[in-house]
Write an enzyme that holds these catalytic residues in place. Structure first.
Site, short mmCIF file in Angstrom:
data_model
loop_
_atom_site.label_atom_id
_atom_site.label_comp_id
_atom_site.label_asym_id
_atom_site.label_seq_id
_atom_site.Cartn_x
_atom_site.Cartn_y
_atom_site.Cartn_z
N GLY A 11 0.83 -1.21 0.00
CA GLY A 11 0.00 0.00 0.00
C GLY A 11 0.86 1.25 0.00
O GLY A 11 2.09 1.19 -0.13
N ASN A 33 -3.04 -8.40 0.19
CA ASN A 33 -4.04 -9.05 -0.68
C ASN A 33 -4.36 -8.17 -1.90
O ASN A 33 -5.24 -8.50 -2.68
CB ASN A 33 -5.33 -9.37 0.09
N LYS A 90 -13.59 -7.02 9.53
CA LYS A 90 -12.91 -8.32 9.68
C LYS A 90 -11.39 -8.13 9.54
O LYS A 90 -10.61 -8.76 10.25
CB LYS A 90 -13.38 -9.30 8.60
N ARG A 105 3.60 -16.21 19.32
CA ARG A 105 4.37 -17.43 19.04
C ARG A 105 5.83 -17.15 18.81
O ARG A 105 6.71 -17.85 19.28
CB ARG A 105 3.78 -18.14 17.80
N ALA A 113 -0.76 0.04 13.20
CA ALA A 113 -1.05 1.33 12.56
C ALA A 113 -2.49 1.71 12.89
O ALA A 113 -3.41 1.39 12.16
CB ALA A 113 -0.85 1.22 11.05
N TYR A 144 -14.58 1.25 10.11
CA TYR A 144 -13.15 1.60 10.20
C TYR A 144 -12.80 2.04 11.62
O TYR A 144 -11.89 1.49 12.25
CB TYR A 144 -12.85 2.71 9.20
N TYR A 158 -3.57 -8.44 24.72
CA TYR A 158 -2.48 -9.41 24.51
C TYR A 158 -1.24 -8.99 25.30
O TYR A 158 -0.47 -9.83 25.75
CB TYR A 158 -2.14 -9.54 23.02
N GLN A 161 -2.22 -9.68 29.11
CA GLN A 161 -2.49 -11.08 29.44
C GLN A 161 -1.35 -12.01 29.03
O GLN A 161 -1.08 -12.99 29.70
CB GLN A 161 -3.78 -11.49 28.70
P1 NAD Z 1 -3.52 1.78 1.62
O1 NAD Z 1 -4.94 1.48 1.31
O2 NAD Z 1 -2.66 2.35 0.55
O3 NAD Z 1 -2.78 0.50 2.20
C1 NAD Z 1 -3.41 -0.55 2.85
C2 NAD Z 1 -2.82 -1.86 2.34
O4 NAD Z 1 -3.43 -2.95 3.04
C3 NAD Z 1 -3.07 -2.09 0.85
O5 NAD Z 1 -1.89 -2.52 0.23
C4 NAD Z 1 -4.13 -3.18 0.84
O6 NAD Z 1 -4.13 -3.97 -0.34
C5 NAD Z 1 -3.78 -3.96 2.09
N1 NAD Z 1 -4.90 -4.73 2.63
C6 NAD Z 1 -6.18 -4.31 2.87
N2 NAD Z 1 -6.92 -5.30 3.38
C7 NAD Z 1 -6.09 -6.39 3.49
C8 NAD Z 1 -6.26 -7.72 3.95
N3 NAD Z 1 -7.44 -8.15 4.39
N4 NAD Z 1 -5.20 -8.55 3.91
C9 NAD Z 1 -4.00 -8.14 3.45
N5 NAD Z 1 -3.78 -6.89 2.99
C10 NAD Z 1 -4.80 -6.02 3.02
O7 NAD Z 1 -3.55 2.76 2.89
P2 NAD Z 1 -2.36 3.50 3.67
O8 NAD Z 1 -2.66 4.95 3.65
O9 NAD Z 1 -1.04 3.02 3.21
O10 NAD Z 1 -2.64 3.00 5.15
C11 NAD Z 1 -1.85 1.99 5.78
C12 NAD Z 1 -2.32 1.81 7.22
O11 NAD Z 1 -2.17 3.04 7.93
C13 NAD Z 1 -3.78 1.42 7.33
O12 NAD Z 1 -3.92 0.48 8.36
C14 NAD Z 1 -4.47 2.70 7.71
O13 NAD Z 1 -5.63 2.48 8.47
C15 NAD Z 1 -3.40 3.40 8.52
N6 NAD Z 1 -3.60 4.87 8.51
C16 NAD Z 1 -3.30 5.59 7.40
C17 NAD Z 1 -3.52 6.96 7.39
C18 NAD Z 1 -3.19 7.83 6.21
O14 NAD Z 1 -3.41 9.04 6.26
N7 NAD Z 1 -2.62 7.32 5.13
C19 NAD Z 1 -4.07 7.59 8.52
C20 NAD Z 1 -4.39 6.80 9.62
C21 NAD Z 1 -4.12 5.44 9.62
#
Ligand code: NAD
Ligand code: UDP
Length: 314
Positions: A11, A33, A90, A105, A113, A144, A158, A161
Site C-alpha cells: 500500500g 491481498n 474483519k 508465538r 497502525a 473503520y 495481549y 495477558q
Molecule cells: P492503503 O490502502 O494504501 O494500504 C493498505 C494496504 O493494506 C493495501 O496494500 C491493501 O491492499 C492492504 N490490505 C487491505 N486489506 C487487506 C487484507 N485483508 N489482507 C492483506 N492486505 C490487506 O492505505 P495507507 O494509507 O497506506 O494505510 C496503511 C495503514 O495506515 C492502514 O492500516 C491505515 O488504516 C493506517 N492509517 C493511514 C492513514 C493515512 O493518512 N494514510 C491515517 C491513519 C491510519
C-alpha cells in the site's frame, strides 16, 4: 539484520516503510491481498534478495519466523473502507488477532497502525492521546473507526495477558507518492483533479480542517516507535500539527499545480470530522520526533509523482 513482516506492505505507507527497512539492511516480508495496494508501489523492491512478497489476506492465519511485525493491512480511504464494510471490520479485528497470535508465538514485537479516527469527530482540540474520542458506533465510518479501536483493545489485552511486546501509533492524515490516483482521499483527489483541470470537489463548505503529514516523516516516527528501548508502548500520535481548512488546501493545490480548475461543492458525507489536529508533545518527548517536511515541499513531490503516474506531460 532483522526479519520484518509488513502487512499491507504494497500500500501507500507500507511501500515506503518496506523500502526504508530494506535500505537499513533488514529482511522484509511484504504481505498484501492487493485490495488497495499495488505491485507498482513495490516493483523496484522485487529486485532485492532481502524482499519477499506474499499474496495473503490477514483475515486468515499466517505463519513465519519474524522479529518484528508492522500491521498496516486495512483500506484507509473512506470510499474504499466503506466499499465492503464487513470486510473492513474483519480485516481490522481478525487481522489483528492473527498478527498478535503470530507475535506471541515468535516473541516478535508488533506495531499497530492505528488512526486519528479513534477520536471520531473530536470534542477536544487538538487531540491528545488521553482523549477517548467521540465515535458514532453505528454510522458509515464505524466499520473503520470501531475496527481500529477494537484492534487497539486487542493489542492492550495481549500485552497485559500474554506479555506481547506491543507498540501503538495513531496516524493522522498522511500523503505522498504511491497514493492511488483513485484512492478517494482528499490529497489524491485534489491533485488529480487539478492536474487535469477538472473541477475540484469540496465536500461541504470546506470549513472542516485537517493536518497533513508527509510520508517520509511518518515512516521515521514509525521506526523510532518500533525501536524505542524504553518500553514505551503508546498509543502515540504521529502527524503534522500544521492545520488548514479543506478550502485553503484546495487553493494551495491549485496554486502549486498552476491549474485552471474551479472549486465546486458537493454534499458533506455523514460523520465527517469537523476539525483534526494532533498534539504531538508525547512523540516529541518519548521519541524525539517531529515532522520536518514543509507542506509545499511535500506536495510538490507528490504532484510530480501523480504527473508521472497519469503520464501527463504538462
Ligand atoms: P492503503 O490502502 O494504501 O494500504 C493498505 C494496504 O493494506 C493495501 O496494500 C491493501 O491492499 C492492504 N490490505 C487491505 N486489506 C487487506 C487484507 N485483508 N489482507 C492483506 N492486505 C490487506 O492505505 P495507507 O494509507 O497506506 O494505510 C496503511 C495503514 O495506515 C492502514 O492500516 C491505515 O488504516 C493506517 N492509517 C493511514 C492513514 C493515512 O493518512 N494514510 C491515517 C491513519 C491510519
Ligand atoms: N474531501 C473533500 N473532497 C474530496 C475528498 C475529501 O472535500 O474530494 C474532504 C472530506 O470530506 C474530509 C477531508 O476532505 O473532510 C479529508 O478527507 P479524506 O477522505 O482524505 O480523509 P479523512 O480525514 O476524512 O479520513
Amino acid at each position: 539484520m532483522k526479519r520484518i513482516l509488513i502487512t499491507g506492505g504494497a500500500g501507500f505507507i507500507g511501500s515506503h516503510l518496506s523500502k526504508r527497512l530494506l535500505d537499513e539492511g533488514n529482511d522484509v516480508i511484504c504481505l498484501d491481498n492487493f485490495f488497495t495496494g499495488s505491485k507498482d508501489n513495490i516493483r523496484e523492491l522485487l529486485q532485492n534478495d532481502h524482499f519477499e512478497l506474499v499474496r495473503h489476506d490477514v483475515t486468515k492465519e499466517y505463519f513465519a519466523e519474524v522479529d518484528e511485525i508492522y500491521n498496516l493491512a486495512c483500506p484507509a480511504s473512506p470510499p474504499h473502507y466503506q466499499y465492503n464494510a464487513i470486510k473492513t471490520i474483519k480485516t481490522s479485528i481478525l487481522g489483528m488477532i492473527n498478527m498478535l497470535g503470530l507475535a506471541k508465538r515468535c516473541k516478535a514485537r508488533i506495531l499497530q497502525a492505528s488512526t486519528s479516527e479513534v477520536y471520531g469527530d473530536p470534542m477536544v482540540h487538538p487531540q491528545k492521546e488521553e482523549y477517548w474520542g467521540n465515535v458514532n458506533p453505528i454510522g458509515i465510518r464505524s466499520c473503520y473507526d470501531e475496527g481500529k479501536r477494537c484492534a487497539e483493545t486487542l493489542m492492550m489485552d495481549y500485552h497485559r495477558q500474554n506479555n506481547v511486546d506491543i507498540r501503538i501509533i495513531r496516524i493522522f492524515n498522511t500523503y505522498g507518492p504511491n497514493m492511488h490516483p483513485n484512492d478517494g482521499r482528499v490529497v489524491s483527489n485534489f491533485i488529480v483533479q487539478a492536474l487535469q483541470n477538472k473541477d475540484i470537489t469540496i465536500y461541504g463548505d470546506g470549513s472542516q480542517t485537517r493536518s497533513f503529514c508527509y510520508v517520509d516523516d511518518l515512516v521515521e516516527g514509525m521506526i523510532r516507535m518500533m525501536n524505542n528501548k524504553e518500553g514505551f508502548i503508546g498509543p502515540v500520535n504521529l502527524g503534522n500539527p500544521s492545520e488548514r481548512t479543506i478550502l485553503e488546501f484546495a487553493q494551495l493545490i491549485i496554486k502549486l499545480t498552476n491549474s485552471n480548475s474551479k472549486i465546486i461543492n458537493k454534499p458533506l458525507p455523514k460523520d465527517d470530522p469537523a476539525r483534526r489536529r494532533p498534539d504531538i508533545s508525547l512523540a516529541k518527548e518519548k521519541l524525539d520526533w517531529k515532522p520536518k517536511t514543509d507542506i509545499e515541499e511535500g506536495l510538490l513531490k507528490t504532484i510530480e509523482y501523480f504527473e508521472k503516474k497519469l503520464e501527463l506531460n504538462r
